[in-house]
Design a protein around this motif. Structure first.
Motif, PDB file in Angstrom:
ATOM      1  N   MET A   7       0.913  -1.178   0.043  1.00  0.00           N
ATOM      2  CA  MET A   7      -0.066  -0.118   0.063  1.00  0.00           C
ATOM      3  C   MET A   7       0.820   1.175  -0.181  1.00  0.00           C
ATOM      4  N   VAL A   8       0.569   2.188  -0.891  1.00  0.00           N
ATOM      5  CA  VAL A   8       1.190   3.402  -0.781  1.00  0.00           C
ATOM      6  C   VAL A   8       0.012   4.689  -0.920  1.00  0.00           C
ATOM      7  N   HIS A   9       0.658   5.800  -0.537  1.00  0.00           N
ATOM      8  CA  HIS A   9      -0.324   7.007  -0.385  1.00  0.00           C
ATOM      9  C   HIS A   9       0.136   7.951  -1.478  1.00  0.00           C
ATOM     10  N   LEU A  10      -0.323   7.800  -2.883  1.00  0.00           N
ATOM     11  CA  LEU A  10      -0.017   8.523  -3.840  1.00  0.00           C
ATOM     12  C   LEU A  10      -1.215   8.961  -4.827  1.00  0.00           C
ATOM     13  N   ASP A  11      -0.843   9.668  -5.826  1.00  0.00           N
ATOM     14  CA  ASP A  11      -2.328   9.981  -6.781  1.00  0.00           C
ATOM     15  C   ASP A  11      -2.024   8.676  -7.803  1.00  0.00           C
ATOM     16  N   GLN A  12      -3.148   7.870  -7.942  1.00  0.00           N
ATOM     17  CA  GLN A  12      -2.973   6.615  -8.522  1.00  0.00           C
ATOM     18  C   GLN A  12      -3.023   6.988 -10.073  1.00  0.00           C
ATOM     19  N   ASN A  13      -3.774   7.910 -10.377  1.00  0.00           N
ATOM     20  CA  ASN A  13      -3.896   8.276 -11.852  1.00  0.00           C
ATOM     21  C   ASN A  13      -2.587   8.699 -12.513  1.00  0.00           C
ATOM     22  N   LEU A  14      -1.965   9.546 -11.551  1.00  0.00           N
ATOM     23  CA  LEU A  14      -0.849  10.185 -12.070  1.00  0.00           C
ATOM     24  C   LEU A  14       0.586   9.114 -12.025  1.00  0.00           C
ATOM     25  N   ILE A  15       0.667   8.405 -11.097  1.00  0.00           N
ATOM     26  CA  ILE A  15       1.603   7.351 -10.955  1.00  0.00           C
ATOM     27  C   ILE A  15       1.457   6.433 -12.040  1.00  0.00           C
ATOM     28  N   LYS A  16       0.024   6.115 -12.463  1.00  0.00           N
ATOM     29  CA  LYS A  16       0.041   5.035 -13.389  1.00  0.00           C
ATOM     30  C   LYS A  16       0.325   5.624 -14.872  1.00  0.00           C
ATOM     31  N   GLU A  70      11.934   3.847   3.906  1.00  0.00           N
ATOM     32  CA  GLU A  70      12.347   5.272   3.484  1.00  0.00           C
ATOM     33  C   GLU A  70      11.226   5.622   2.418  1.00  0.00           C
ATOM     34  N   GLY A  71      10.475   4.990   1.796  1.00  0.00           N
ATOM     35  CA  GLY A  71       9.299   5.429   0.759  1.00  0.00           C
ATOM     36  C   GLY A  71       9.002   4.123  -0.174  1.00  0.00           C
ATOM     37  N   CYS A  72       9.018   4.590  -1.460  1.00  0.00           N
ATOM     38  CA  CYS A  72       8.878   3.636  -2.432  1.00  0.00           C
ATOM     39  C   CYS A  72       9.321   3.953  -3.879  1.00  0.00           C
ATOM     40  N   LYS A  73       9.687   3.108  -4.834  1.00  0.00           N
ATOM     41  CA  LYS A  73      10.328   3.488  -6.020  1.00  0.00           C
ATOM     42  C   LYS A  73       9.780   2.451  -6.959  1.00  0.00           C
ATOM     43  N   VAL A  74       9.736   3.254  -8.264  1.00  0.00           N
ATOM     44  CA  VAL A  74       9.235   2.671  -9.404  1.00  0.00           C
ATOM     45  C   VAL A  74      10.520   2.560 -10.424  1.00  0.00           C
ATOM     46  N   ILE A  75      10.832   1.370 -10.814  1.00  0.00           N
ATOM     47  CA  ILE A  75      11.983   1.232 -11.631  1.00  0.00           C
ATOM     48  C   ILE A  75      11.646   0.462 -12.982  1.00  0.00           C
ATOM     49  N   VAL A  76      12.198   1.213 -14.136  1.00  0.00           N
ATOM     50  CA  VAL A  76      11.857   0.494 -15.506  1.00  0.00           C
ATOM     51  C   VAL A  76      13.335   0.594 -16.117  1.00  0.00           C
ATOM     52  N   LYS A  77      13.593  -0.699 -16.491  1.00  0.00           N
ATOM     53  CA  LYS A  77      14.945  -0.730 -17.452  1.00  0.00           C
ATOM     54  C   LYS A  77      14.757  -1.541 -18.401  1.00  0.00           C
ATOM     55  N   ASP A  78      15.548  -1.202 -19.456  1.00  0.00           N
ATOM     56  CA  ASP A  78      15.349  -1.702 -20.889  1.00  0.00           C
ATOM     57  C   ASP A  78      16.782  -1.916 -21.277  1.00  0.00           C
ATOM     58  N   ASN A  79      16.837  -2.846 -22.386  1.00  0.00           N
ATOM     59  CA  ASN A  79      18.081  -2.990 -22.932  1.00  0.00           C
ATOM     60  C   ASN A  79      18.094  -2.435 -24.376  1.00  0.00           C
ATOM     61  N   GLY A  80      17.915  -1.033 -24.644  1.00  0.00           N
ATOM     62  CA  GLY A  80      17.661  -0.650 -25.926  1.00  0.00           C
ATOM     63  C   GLY A  80      18.827   0.046 -26.330  1.00  0.00           C
ATOM     64  N   ILE A  81      18.565   1.378 -27.127  1.00  0.00           N
ATOM     65  CA  ILE A  81      19.367   1.819 -27.720  1.00  0.00           C
ATOM     66  C   ILE A  81      20.201   3.023 -26.883  1.00  0.00           C
ATOM     67  N   SER A 138      11.335   7.889  -7.404  1.00  0.00           N
ATOM     68  CA  SER A 138      11.356   7.707  -6.010  1.00  0.00           C
ATOM     69  C   SER A 138      10.433   8.783  -5.204  1.00  0.00           C
ATOM     70  N   PHE A 139       9.694   8.298  -4.034  1.00  0.00           N
ATOM     71  CA  PHE A 139       8.814   8.736  -3.364  1.00  0.00           C
ATOM     72  C   PHE A 139       9.088   8.619  -2.057  1.00  0.00           C
ATOM     73  N   GLU A 140       9.533   9.578  -1.098  1.00  0.00           N
ATOM     74  CA  GLU A 140       9.845   9.295   0.448  1.00  0.00           C
ATOM     75  C   GLU A 140       8.760   9.493   1.285  1.00  0.00           C
ATOM     76  N   ASN A 141       8.731   8.513   2.191  1.00  0.00           N
ATOM     77  CA  ASN A 141       7.888   8.572   3.525  1.00  0.00           C
ATOM     78  C   ASN A 141       6.376   8.438   3.184  1.00  0.00           C
ATOM     79  N   HIS A 142       6.206   7.596   2.125  1.00  0.00           N
ATOM     80  CA  HIS A 142       4.926   7.036   1.606  1.00  0.00           C
ATOM     81  C   HIS A 142       4.494   5.583   2.218  1.00  0.00           C
ATOM     82  N   GLY A 143       3.454   5.340   2.585  1.00  0.00           N
ATOM     83  CA  GLY A 143       3.260   4.151   3.039  1.00  0.00           C
ATOM     84  C   GLY A 143       1.558   3.987   3.591  1.00  0.00           C
TER      85      GLY A 143
END
Length: 396
Positions: free
Chosen positions: A283-292, A321-332, A391-396
């Motif tokens: 669970m996090v406390h953010l704006d669901q539409n914006l993070i999506k 500390e908070g939450c992170k969303v990470i996207v990694k590719d193997n592109g150009i 990165s978003f700090e202190n959300h939970g």
């Protein structure tokens, strides 16, 4: 005798000049200071009329002055602190303050003049006057410059006000146009998308490869146009300050799984989006539409700039500390020279070639993350990989 010696010593060492004359105006003595002031040796002036030390008009008037004193019996102090000019041996003049006293000496009267040189004081006064004049001139110049600057600023302010008003009107027109265009284009695009899906469905029994190929082209084109419209609409709302942050508690893992499933449908052939979550909480406390929107944008870029038969890593992490969303590719990858401009609107890296895009996505993602008090960072190696970290700090 002792007093006379003392008096002589005082006169000889006095800083100011001391001159004595008789009642006819003839010089009887000068102390060393007086001789230095007028530039004479004692033998050159003793016995001569005091007027030899005076420039005109004082020189011509001096004898008449003494006669008038003898005739009328004016006060015994003939002059006290009077400013006059002296005439040196070399013909130059200088200012000095003169005090003259009558002294009864034995059986006759003599006159003693005390001479205080004012040359340095007058020079200082003249310098002060020059400085004052220059300062006044400078103040006048600066005042005029300031007046001109104020006038220019006033005119510039008026021009800016007019420009801002016009810009405001243009901004409102642009905003209305973008909103109208976005909504007007959505309807035909939705129709095209639906028609393409129906064609694909009706063509299934024929198992026609050309039909499938062209239907997919239509769908991709519609998807690209829809992305462009969404980007422009999002930018317009951000510029107009109409994006509101609606914070709420939601399940980040559930949302991420939904986004993964949705984005997998538009991935390239044999492109696989691998989602993984780290942490006991979801669970996090953010704006669901914006993070999506941020997730979709970052994963869309990973799909576009990676080739077929590749993996896209999509990770979320929640800790103390908070939450992170990470996207990694193997592109150009992103050229190092372009990285500093990456978040500017409409900027696209030089190695994107014919890959479609508006150059708005990352700018929008960063601005959305800023609205939620988060940060967007990245690291990239050309022709190898690119990783974006929200990165978003202190959300939970």
């Amino acid at each position: 005798m002792e007093k006379a010696t003392l008096l002589k010593a005082i006169i000889e060492s006095a800083i100011d000049g001391i001159i004595t004359i008789d009642n006819r105006g003839l010089i009887e003595s000068l102390n060393p200071a007086a001789l230095r002031l007028f530039g004479y040796d004692a033998a050159e002036v003793i016995g001569k009329n005091i007027s030899v030390l005076m420039p005109e008009p004082d020189k011509s008037a001096h004898d008449g002055y003494l006669e008038r004193y003898d005739r009328t019996g004016e006060p015994r102090i003939i002059g006290k602190g009077r400013e006059v000019r002296g005439l040196r041996k070399d013909g130059t003049t200088f200012p000095f303050r003169l005090a003259v006293s009558e002294v009864q000496y034995e059986d006759r009267k003599i006159y003693t003049g005390f001479v205080h040189d004012l040359s340095k004081e007058k020079e200082a006064e003249e310098q002060l006057r020059e400085y004052a004049a220059k300062l006044e001139e400078l103040v006048d110049e600066r005042t005029n410059s300031l007046k001109e600057l104020i006038t220019a600023l006033r005119e510039a302010k008026e021009e800016v006000s007019v420009s801002l008003e016009k810009e405001k009107e243009l901004g409102q027109m642009k905003s209305r146009f973008v909103s109208m265009a976005s909504h007007e284009f959505r309807t035909p695009l939705s129709s095209v998308q639906l028609s393409a899906s129906l064609i694909q469905k009706y063509a299934e029994p024929f198992d026609s490869i050309p039909i499938k190929k062209h239907v997919n082209k239509i769908k991709n084109a519609v998807g690209n146009l829809t992305t462009i419209l969404n980007d422009f609409l999002s930018l317009e709302k951000l510029e107009a300050g109409r994006v509101e942050v609606n914070l709420s508690n939601f399940d980040l893992v559930k949302l991420s799984e939904e986004v993964t499933e949705e984005m997998q449908m538009i991935a390239k052939q044999n492109q696989h989006i691998i989602y993984q979550h780290t942490g006991a909480k979801s669970m996090v406390h953010l704006d669901q539409n914006l993070i999506k929107n941020c997730m979709i944008n970052l994963i869309s870029n990973a799909i576009k700039y990676s080739g077929e038969n590749t993996f896209i890593e999509f990770n979320t992490e929640i800790n103390e500390e908070g939450c992170k969303v990470i996207v990694k590719d193997n592109g150009i990858g992103i050229p190092e020279a372009d990285q500093v401009y990456l978040f500017e609107p409409f900027f696209r890296a030089h190695n994107t070639g014919n890959i479609p895009g508006t150059g708005l996505g990352l700018n929008i993602v960063r601005r959305y993350s800023n609205l939620m008090k988060g940060t967007l960072q990245f690291k990239s190696i050309i022709n190898q990989e690119t990783t974006f970290i929200l990165s978003f700090e202190n959300h939970g």
